[in-house]
Scaffold this motif. Structure first.
Motif, PDB file in Angstrom:
ATOM      1  N   VAL A   1     -44.406  -4.445  13.026  1.00  0.00           N
ATOM      2  CA  VAL A   1     -44.528  -3.950  11.645  1.00  0.00           C
ATOM      3  C   VAL A   1     -45.196  -2.576  11.605  1.00  0.00           C
ATOM      4  N   SER A   2     -45.414  -1.963  12.777  1.00  0.00           N
ATOM      5  CA  SER A   2     -45.997  -0.623  12.722  1.00  0.00           C
ATOM      6  C   SER A   2     -45.222   0.340  13.615  1.00  0.00           C
TER       7      SER A   2
ATOM      8  N   LEU B   1     -45.268  -7.970   5.671  1.00  0.00           N
ATOM      9  CA  LEU B   1     -46.719  -7.791   5.583  1.00  0.00           C
ATOM     10  C   LEU B   1     -47.283  -8.522   4.374  1.00  0.00           C
ATOM     11  N   PHE B   2     -46.567  -8.405   3.277  1.00  0.00           N
ATOM     12  CA  PHE B   2     -47.052  -9.065   2.068  1.00  0.00           C
ATOM     13  C   PHE B   2     -47.023 -10.586   2.239  1.00  0.00           C
TER      14      PHE B   2
ATOM     15  N   LYS C   1     -37.493  -4.713   6.324  1.00  0.00           N
ATOM     16  CA  LYS C   1     -38.338  -5.269   5.268  1.00  0.00           C
ATOM     17  C   LYS C   1     -39.786  -5.477   5.748  1.00  0.00           C
ATOM     18  N   THR C   2     -40.298  -4.492   6.453  1.00  0.00           N
ATOM     19  CA  THR C   2     -41.667  -4.580   6.960  1.00  0.00           C
ATOM     20  C   THR C   2     -42.686  -4.857   5.854  1.00  0.00           C
ATOM     21  N   GLN C   3     -42.517  -4.166   4.735  1.00  0.00           N
ATOM     22  CA  GLN C   3     -43.476  -4.341   3.634  1.00  0.00           C
ATOM     23  C   GLN C   3     -43.514  -5.793   3.156  1.00  0.00           C
ATOM     24  N   ASP C   4     -42.302  -6.378   3.038  1.00  0.00           N
ATOM     25  CA  ASP C   4     -42.238  -7.769   2.571  1.00  0.00           C
ATOM     26  C   ASP C   4     -42.908  -8.708   3.568  1.00  0.00           C
TER      27      ASP C   4
ATOM     28  N   TRP D   1     -52.820  -7.637  10.156  1.00  0.00           N
ATOM     29  CA  TRP D   1     -53.126  -6.478   9.313  1.00  0.00           C
ATOM     30  C   TRP D   1     -54.087  -5.520  10.011  1.00  0.00           C
TER      31      TRP D   1
END
Lengths: 452, 283
Positions: B104-105, B116-117, B111-114, B164
């Motif tokens: 995710v980095s 992470l969320f 859809k990395t943001q999703d 995170w």
């Protein structure tokens, strides 16, 4: 596509590492014995800690049994044991419960009937158990838990302070007399509290002493048809009396003071009187913990309309239905609630530390009578004078003295206790507190009315 | 960089008199935060009577009785359980979180943001809301009072935080470094191991320490789901609270012993930790 392969490689490696970590760890958990392991859930009180210390003796006598104790504070223990027993969780082979749970859980078929085990055990002598306690731990005539110790409530006062002030404590005081005495002795500027009474919310905290006041003032929680009676004149009079006395002659910040704060205050010599559990003597008369050893007099719970007003409580041991080996569980329970155990504690730790209030024979032991001269008889009298099936002036559909013996009471009692505590803190009036409490009690009462 | 240093130097010259006030304020706040810990340690050396006086006692005869009492009441099995659950769960968390953070980095998946969320949303439900289902599940599969169940819970409890945290460290790694490694012929695996891991070491250490602290101090799951065999140190601690008698001194001694491993771990990792926690600040 190459990226996908790489990701797989990483995931694969992580899984291997996880597995390796898992295998390496499994060894660390090893151990355990060949015989039966008994897991005993107990409430962390001083006498129970003594039992844990002495349990080596039991294991020596019974090499095939390995004991493990889970020791928790009262509220945590109650929550955990209830969850486990009610769901058949099976974590525990012996549980410590009280006369509140025993009849209810016996009725729900959650507990092993102990009567056959008691009857077949030579020397257990169930007739030696204090009758009021034995009755409170029975369901339909059979014992479902056996008492580790029992308690009632009484009033302790500082004889030296009474002498100095030229006051005398009546042999059986009334609440009105106690109020006058508290007024005389209350001297907050010099660090002296007239009377310690619990204010901390909780059905086992402030409601315990307050309910005995309600009973002796002629109040009751429900009438025979389950109509809530918290706004009845007598209940109100008793509550006003209790709240006013705590506010006028109690310790500052009483709304947050429970048994623990009161015991600290009294044993540090900062209170003239204290109405609470008879079990207090193990701290108040212990030279290690108390500055007022030997200065105390004990009289029965103050009364108004009834002849006696003490409460009745017993921490007792029971076997959940889910226990693997009830015979082994009973072996331990027999050992720890037997007459011999009481002698063992006396010889090993001193006679002031024996678990009181469970057996009549304890009060005949000369060694115990010697150290407990000031409080042995008052305790036994308090325990003998109470009857949890007949504690109120008017008839009620429930049993219990300082509690109402229904499952809902843990929740109802604590909610009402919070209202009382708010009244003690001065945030609301007694009338407001009782109006709200009456609403809580009414909804509980209605669920019983529907059942009938 | 040079400008930044210059600014810092100017500040240093301008420190008086506001600096003195700031220094005093820092010490006062530091002391306020430290005081409860200090009081706990001091109380641990008192007798019960001294510990519960109304006017707190500062002068008293110190005693080791309370520590002796703690060791006599079976401290070590609980420490063993805690150590096991903490170490295994932290290893599991790192093993899972490092690749996840990578995905995710550095090489963001779709859809990395999703994603992470979703990770962080698992922390939004209060644990008390899931405790009944968890208890029932544990009971049905025979995992009540089993340390492995706690390992699973601690792992899943710390995983989102670890992902995170590690992600925030990884996004700080300059892309050029990885590109250079790739040009030199390093595969993803080699560049991950030879280039990325050494740079991330402080960040991983900081993440691991956070996981260790959270898992070591976790009370709620351990209290509800264990009994005699798998109890952890926080569960052992509450056993000293009693409603019938004095307990402050012994509880303080037990709490001091319970806090010690985490304090030592923090001390050992101090250097790494400061570097790790301030990594985001140095570009």
């Amino acid at each position: 596509m190459a990226a996908v392969h790489r990701i797989r490689a990483v995931v694969g490696m992580s899984a291997c590492a996880a597995l390796a970590a898992g295998c390496a760890g499994a060894g660390a958990l090893g151990g355990g014995s060949d015989g039966t392991q008994l897991v005993v859930a107990i409430v962390a009180n001083p006498q129970m800690e003594d039992a844990i210390e002495l349990s080596d003796r039991f294991e020596e006598e019974n090499p095939d049994i390995d004991l493990k104790f889970v020791s928790l504070p009262e509220n945590e223990a109650r929550a955990k044991i209830t969850a486990s027993v009610a769901t058949g969780g099976g974590e525990f082979d012996v549980v410590m419960i009280s006369n509140f749970e025993t009849p209810q859980w016996a009725e729900n078929d959650w507990l092993v009937n102990l009567q056959p085990l008691v009857d077949q055990t030579d020397g257990y002598d169930p007739d030696d158990l204090i009758p009021s306690i034995r009755d409170a731990l029975s369901y339909e005539g059979d014992l479902y838990s056996v008492p580790f110790y029992g308690e009632s409530s009484f009033l302790v006062y500082r004889k030296d302070l009474f002498e100095q002030a030229g006051l005398t404590m009546p042999e059986q005081p009334t609440w009105d007399e106690v109020r006058e005495l508290a007024k005389e002795l209350h001297d907050p500027e010099n660090g002296m509290t007239g009377i310690c009474l619990r204010g901390l919310p909780g059905w086992g905290e402030n409601l315990a002493p307050m309910n005995t006041v309600v009973n002796t003032f002629g109040g009751r929680w429900f009438d025979e048809d389950w109509n809530a009676q918290l706004e009845s004149p007598k209940f109100k009079e008793a509550t006003k009396f209790y709240v006013d006395m705590v506010r006028d002659y109690g310790i500052s910040g009483a709304a947050a003071a429970g048994y623990g704060e009161c015991i600290t205050r009294y044993s540090q010599g900062q209170a003239a009187m204290w109405y609470d559990a008879t079990a207090m003597v193990s701290t108040v008369e212990s030279p290690d913990d108390s500055l007022v050893v030997g200065k105390n007099g004990y009289v029965p719970a103050p009364v108004k309309e009834t002849d006696a007003s003490g409460w009745l409580y017993s921490w007792s041991l029971a076997i959940p239905k889910s226990a693997d080996d009830p015979e082994a569980s009973w072996k331990f329970m027999d050992w720890v609630t037997n007459k011999d155990y009481i002698k063992l504690v006396g010889e090993e730790f001193g006679w002031e530390r024996v678990p009181p209030g469970s057996r009549l024979s304890t009060y005949e032991l000369p060694e115990y009578r010697e150290v407990a001269e000031a409080y042995a008889d008052p305790t036994l009298e308090a325990l003998s004078s109470v009857d949890q099936s007949d504690a109120t002036v008017d008839p009620v559909p429930y049993t219990g003295i300082q509690f109402v013996g229904i499952p809902e009471f843990q929740d109802l009692g604590t909610r009402v206790a919070q209202q009382i505590s708010a009244a003690i803190a001065g945030q609301i009036s007694v009338d407001e507190a009782l109006a709200q409490s009456q609403r809580y009690a009414r909804s509980v009462g209605e669920s019983y009315q529907e059942d009938e | 960089m040079a400008t930044a240093v210059g600014t810092a130097a100017q500040f240093r010259h301008r420190r008086h008199p506001g600096g003195t006030v700031a220094t005093i304020a820092t010490w006062v706040i530091g002391f306020l935060f430290f005081f409860p810990v200090l009081w706990m340690v001091v109380t641990a050396f008192k007798q019960e009577v001294d510990a519960s006086t109304d006017t707190p006692k500062i002068f008293f005869t110190p005693t080791l009785d309370q520590f002796r009492g703690v060791f006599d009441s079976g401290f070590w099995p609980y420490v063993g359980n805690s150590m096991f659950a903490v170490v295994v769960s932290t290893i599991l968390v790192l093993v899972l979180a490092v690749p996840a953070a990578y995905a995710v980095s550095i090489r963001p998946v779709e859809k990395t943001q999703d994603v992470l969320f979703f990770f962080i949303s698992t922390k939004m439900l209060p644990v008390v809301a899931v405790i009944v289902p968890l208890y029932v599940i544990a009971q049905r599969i025979g995992m009540l009072d089993n340390i492995w169940f706690l390992v699973i819970l601690f792992t899943s409890m710390n995983l989102p935080i670890a992902v995170w945290m590690l992600r925030s460290f990884m996004v700080e790694v300059p892309g050029e470094v990885l590109e250079a490694a790739e040009v030199d012929g390093a595969g993803m695996f080699a560049s991950f191991r030879e280039v990325l891991l050494p740079m991330l070491a402080p960040g991983i250490a900081a993440t691991a320490l956070i996981c260790v602290i959270f898992a070591w101090n976790e009370f709620f799951f351990s209290f509800i789901l264990t009994a005699a065999r798998a109890g952890t140190v926080p569960v052992f601690l509450v056993g000293f609270i009693t409603s019938e008698g004095l307990f402050f001194a012994q509880l303080s001694a037990a709490a001091t012993m319970a806090a010690l491993p985490v304090v030592i771990a923090g001390w050992v990792a101090q250097k790494q930790l400061v570097r790790g926690l301030s990594m985001g600040a140095i570009k």
